[in-house]
Design a protein around this motif. Structure first.
Motif, PDB file in Angstrom:
ATOM      1  N   LEU A 172       0.978  -1.237   0.001  1.00 27.73           N
ATOM      2  CA  LEU A 172       0.052   0.031  -0.118  1.00 27.73           C
ATOM      3  C   LEU A 172       0.893   1.269   0.022  1.00 27.73           C
ATOM      4  N   VAL A 173       0.436   2.346  -0.685  1.00 24.92           N
ATOM      5  CA  VAL A 173       1.263   3.718  -0.822  1.00 24.92           C
ATOM      6  C   VAL A 173       0.145   4.823  -0.490  1.00 24.92           C
ATOM      7  N   ILE A 174       0.334   5.617   0.285  1.00 23.31           N
ATOM      8  CA  ILE A 174      -0.387   6.740   0.772  1.00 23.31           C
ATOM      9  C   ILE A 174       0.368   8.177   0.534  1.00 23.31           C
ATOM     10  N   ALA A 175      -0.424   9.300   0.132  1.00 29.43           N
ATOM     11  CA  ALA A 175       0.158  10.543   0.371  1.00 29.43           C
ATOM     12  C   ALA A 175      -0.817  11.159   1.286  1.00 29.43           C
ATOM     13  N   VAL A 176      -0.396  11.839   2.355  1.00 32.50           N
ATOM     14  CA  VAL A 176      -1.093  12.319   3.390  1.00 32.50           C
ATOM     15  C   VAL A 176      -0.428  13.511   3.998  1.00 32.50           C
ATOM     16  N   ASN A 177      -1.378  14.479   4.531  1.00 33.15           N
ATOM     17  CA  ASN A 177      -0.828  15.770   5.002  1.00 33.15           C
ATOM     18  C   ASN A 177      -0.034  15.220   6.250  1.00 33.15           C
ATOM     19  N   PRO A 178       1.049  16.453   6.342  1.00 31.31           N
ATOM     20  CA  PRO A 178       2.282  15.859   7.393  1.00 31.31           C
ATOM     21  C   PRO A 178       1.363  15.954   8.675  1.00 31.31           C
ATOM     22  N   ALA A 179       0.329  16.470   9.117  1.00 26.93           N
ATOM     23  CA  ALA A 179      -0.310  16.403  10.534  1.00 26.93           C
ATOM     24  C   ALA A 179      -0.827  15.038  10.763  1.00 26.93           C
ATOM     25  N   LYS A 180      -1.027  14.276   9.670  1.00 24.30           N
ATOM     26  CA  LYS A 180      -1.603  12.954   9.872  1.00 24.30           C
ATOM     27  C   LYS A 180      -0.776  11.622   9.983  1.00 24.30           C
TER      28      LYS A 180
END
Length: 437
Positions: A172-180
């Protein structure tokens, strides 16, 4: 509590947490887990395939992204991307009393690649065995965002089970906000793709982003070590790996296909042309790829036409089947049987993956499990060899395909959505194959 006060409180907590060592922060996050192994029966999770449910998901996603600054408001009130048009994308929803209250999309690698690969390097992930899926388009209804994962954890559970058992996915790969990102690192053991964050991610309206990955083959060990001895509502190992969620409805399949397309010509026209201008924004290359996937007259009628000289079916465009497969098989050669995995098939040929290289011209009988209780036996000859870092791919010519093989090919070629490949009663299927023979 007002929205601004809540945001200020969360910012203060994050600031205080940031002063603690990483191992301490992660341990605190894990102690905050609350996953209900027996959710309220009003909660249901499934793949969405109707216009009404898809529109509710895209509206929820739009509102969440606008509120977070990840997109500008769209006149349609929907967030629809080209990836949603692909048969390799699956969108799920969480329903509470029939209302969509959560959604996420799983994007298996297709003709457009992944959204995050525009800013993150996936070379190291691609070098490992197993297919990749990006988890994207996640949103939870505001009235459930402060309920301790009441909607989020069940969606994550569905995502895990679907990727492991249905989607032929290992990474799995994700791109998330740094706060999360620390929530994914601490709770689910994602690892960052690179040390630094990206300060401008176009897919999220230029917001900063952090990329991360999780190997689903390693996840059981990581979760077991991280949650050993916890109470059931605090144990994500038990929740994800050993339990069954009765509220989640995974797709039923006649054959061992690995994706579940839902886009009919009418749905493509409605969401990508009538409600939004998504198709109008595609460049010629992407439009051509869509034509190569949806290569029959019903779909061609709702896709924007290709410019002159770029006709679908020309040598410059490779045909991309809507269905991929993962069918266990054994090829009997003179020296010894060869274990294979059939990944694509047609009436007169197939492509298979295996550990060993096979010589051109090798011939033998292939026994393949096309689906649960559906076996086919065909005489096959190796006509193409493609060695890779993760095994060998071979192309085969099929001699005299049997009725089960022909029936599978016919349904894969004519089926529009995954519902067209729904199982039928085993007895009637057997009778049908005997009549065909």
């Amino acid at each position: 509590m007002s929205t601004s006060l809540r945001k200020n409180l969360h910012a203060g907590v994050r600031s205080a947490m940031g002063m603690l060592p990483e191992t301490t922060r992660h341990a605190i996050f894990r102690r905050m887990v609350d996953c209900d192994p027996a959710p309220d029966s009003r909660l249901q999770l499934r793949i969405v395939d109707s216009r009404q449910d898809l529109e509710a998901c895209f509206r929820l996603l739009h509102d969440a992204y606008v509120a977070s600054g990840f997109m500008k408001p769209h006149p349609s009130g929907l967030r629809v991307t080209p990836y949603h048009a692909l048969p390799t994308t699956t969108t799920i929803a969480a329903f509470w009393d029939g209302e969509v209250v959560g959604t996420l999309s799983m994007i298996r690698e297709g003709v457009f690649g992944f959204p995050l690969q525009s800013v993150f390097d996936l070379t190291a992930v691609r070098a490992q065995p197993g297919r990749i899926a990006e988890i994207s388009a996640l949103a939870v209804h505001p009235k459930f965002r402060s309920t301790g994962g009441k909607i989020l954890f069940p969606m994550m559970k569905f995502m895990h089970d679907y990727c492991v058992h249905c989607f032929d996915t290992r990474h799995l790969v994700i791109a998330v906000n740094p706060a999360k990102i620390e929530l994914y690192e601490s709770l689910l053991f994602f690892r960052r793709l690179q040390a630094s964050e990206v300060d401008h991610y176009d897919f999220a309206n230029g917001a900063p982003a952090v990329g991360a990955t999780l190997d689903l083959h390693e996840a059981p060990t990581l979760l077991k070590d991280g949650y050993d001895g916890r109470a059931p509502r605090k144990d994500l190992y038990r929740y994800f790996i050993t339990s069954t969620l009765p509220n989640a409805k995974l797709p039923e399949r006649r054959y061992f296909t690995t994706n579940d397309p839902v886009m009919t010509p009418a749905l493509l026209d409605y969401f990508f042309t009538q409600r939004t201008d998504c198709f109008a924004q595609l460049d010629t290359r992407r439009l051509g790829l869509l034509h190569s996937i949806y290569d029959n007259p019903e779909y061609a009628a709702v896709l924007p036409p290709l410019p002159y000289g770029h006709q679908a079916g020309s040598a410059s465009l490779r045909r991309h089947p809507r269905y991929s497969l993962k069918c266990p098989a054994v090829l009997s050669l003179e020296d010894r049987p060869q274990a294979l995995e059939v990944v694509e098939l047609s009436q007169q040929g197939f492509q298979a993956h295996g550990a060993n290289d096979l010589p051109l011209g090798a011939r033998g009988w292939l026994k393949v499990q096309l689906g649960e209780g559906v076996e086919s036996a065909v005489l096959a000859e190796v006509v193409r060899r493609v060695p890779t870092a993760v095994g060998h791919y071979h192309g085969f010519r099929v001699e005299a395909p049997d009725p089960a093989w022909l029936r599978c090919v016919r349904l894969l070629e004519t089926g529009t959505t995954y519902a067209d490949l729904a199982p039928e009663a085993p007895a009637s299927a057997e009778r049908s194959d005997r009549r065909a023979a």
